[in-house]
Design an enzyme around this catalytic site. Structure first.
Site, PDB file in Angstrom:
ATOM      1  N   ASP A  97      -5.107   4.456  -4.209  1.00 39.83           N
ATOM      2  CA  ASP A  97      -6.361   4.678  -3.495  1.00 39.83           C
ATOM      3  C   ASP A  97      -7.016   5.992  -3.902  1.00 39.83           C
ATOM      4  O   ASP A  97      -8.251   6.079  -3.995  1.00 39.83           O
ATOM      5  CB  ASP A  97      -6.150   4.607  -1.981  1.00 39.83           C
ATOM      6  N   HIS A 118      -2.782   3.451  10.128  1.00 38.89           N
ATOM      7  CA  HIS A 118      -1.775   3.954  11.064  1.00 38.89           C
ATOM      8  C   HIS A 118      -1.736   5.479  11.102  1.00 38.89           C
ATOM      9  O   HIS A 118      -0.959   6.069  11.842  1.00 38.89           O
ATOM     10  CB  HIS A 118      -0.392   3.415  10.668  1.00 38.89           C
TER      11      HIS A 118
END
Length: 391
Positions: free
Chosen positions: A307, A331
């Site tokens: 990413d 999360h």
């Protein structure tokens, strides 16, 4: 003599009377001819005026149609030129849904030439639908039972035609799932840079082979609210440069600039743990840095995971900003803060141990991730949700 004079006068009077009668008849005939001629001219003039007016009306209509057509063609050409510009990077053409865009003519069965541009432009300008989205799920062998099965029980069946699962083994394909959408990347099964970038490279390359408008990446611990995602992407033009996601840090990522020792470079990236979406127009521009497996090469060069590498390519190399979307969730944030009445507005959700959505429904023993409960809140009419406790 007097008699003769008198007779002469009578004769003269008779002659003058006859002459006058003849002159009057001629004058009347001439007058009638003149009047008839004038009436004919008036009739011809009126007829010509009507014809001219009719021609003027027809010509005006023709001019208006031609003008509208010209405006339409100009607008279509502007759209085509804009799309072509967005779809080309260093001579690389897009393989997007409008692959025939720019082809002005096609030959029909009769051998006649007809225009095909209008249909192509309409296809480009139409509203995005679910089938235009490429949803990529990254997983691994070790998460086959603990994570992927949960997704197959909840949101994936609602978008199985748009979902592609990228794994690192030839494990059993989930039931009722497309075999060609379950892809073994043959990448390492670790959670380190090499394996992650390897999978991301495969995700990107397979998306580029598709004709879809949007590349949306999620992890196997994400719940995707499919209808909300479709409605969200309809607000953006897939042909423009859009990098949509949520960063996991409050400031740009800073790394050493290996091309300039002693210096640093900074860029924003959307965390893969929350999911992110890239438009077709931007994906095309990424080809020189990401196509053909080059995401892995770029990741190795900057020594960052998948990413971060995508953010480096988009934000640093291509200078395209990250559009921060708060409805993407990972999360790494406090998921309990999301109000239950706003669940339908969220694009993705996640979980990690006790960091879960605070929503009433199934017990935590039966639904520790809260994904099943969230799913039944969004789709209470499903048969699998009948036994969920109501509040």
């Amino acid at each position: 003599m007097n008699c003769n004079v008198s007779e002469c006068r009578k004769t003269q009077v008779n002659i003058c009377g006859q002459v006058m009668r003849i002159s009057l008849r001629r004058i009347c005939k001439l007058f009638l001819v003149i009047v008839t001629f004038i009436l004919a001219l008036v009739l011809i003039s009126v007829t010509n005026t009507e014809r001219i007016q009719t021609k003027q009306i027809v010509f005006t209509k023709f001019v208006k149609r031609s003008y509208r057509r010209q405006l339409s063609l100009q607008k279509e050409q502007q759209v085509v030129d804009h799309i072509k510009f967005q779809r080309k990077t260093n001579g690389v053409n897009s393989v997007a849904d409008d692959e025939n865009l720019g082809k002005d003519e096609i030959v029909n069965k009769n051998g006649k030439i007809k225009q095909n541009r209008i249909q192509n432009v309409k296809n480009v300008m139409r509203k995005t639908v679910q089938s235009d989205i490429f949803i990529s799920v990254k997983t691994t062998k070790s998460n086959r039972n603990s994570r992927l099965d949960l997704l197959m029980e909840t949101w994936i069946p609602l978008a199985k035609d748009e979902t592609y699962i990228f794994t690192d083994n030839d494990s059993h394909i989930p039931e009722n799932f497309h075999a060609d959408h379950f892809i073994n990347t043959f990448c390492a099964d670790s959670h380190y840079r090499q394996g992650l970038c390897c999978k991301m490279a495969r995700e990107y390359d397979i998306f580029m082979e598709s004709k879809k408008r949007w590349f949306c990446h999620v992890d196997d611990d994400n719940y995707v609210n499919v209808p909300a995602l479709v409605g969200f992407l309809q607000q953006y033009n897939h042909s423009d440069n859009w990098y949509l996601g949520r960063p996991s840090i409050s400031h740009p990522m800073e790394v050493l600039d290996r091309a300039n020792p002693g210096q640093k470079l900074a860029f924003w990236f959307a965390t893969g743990g929350a999911g992110f979406c890239i438009s077709r127009g931007l994906a095309d521009k990424m080809v020189p840095h990401a196509g053909g497996g080059r995401i892995q090469t770029t990741g190795d060069a900057i020594r960052l995971p998948d990413d971060c590498t995508v953010g480096y390519i988009i934000n640093h190399l291509l200078k395209v900003p990250l559009t921060k979307i708060k409805e993407f969730h990972s999360h790494l944030e406090g998921l309990h803060r999301i109000p239950q009445h706003q669940l339908s507005d969220q694009l993705t959700l996640s979980y990690f141990n006790s960091n879960v959505i605070d929503v009433k429904g199934y017990s935590h023993e039966n639904d520790p991730t809260r994904f099943k409960t969230v799913h039944c809140h969004l789709y209470p009419y499903l048969s699998q949700c009948v036994d969920m406790p109501r509040w």
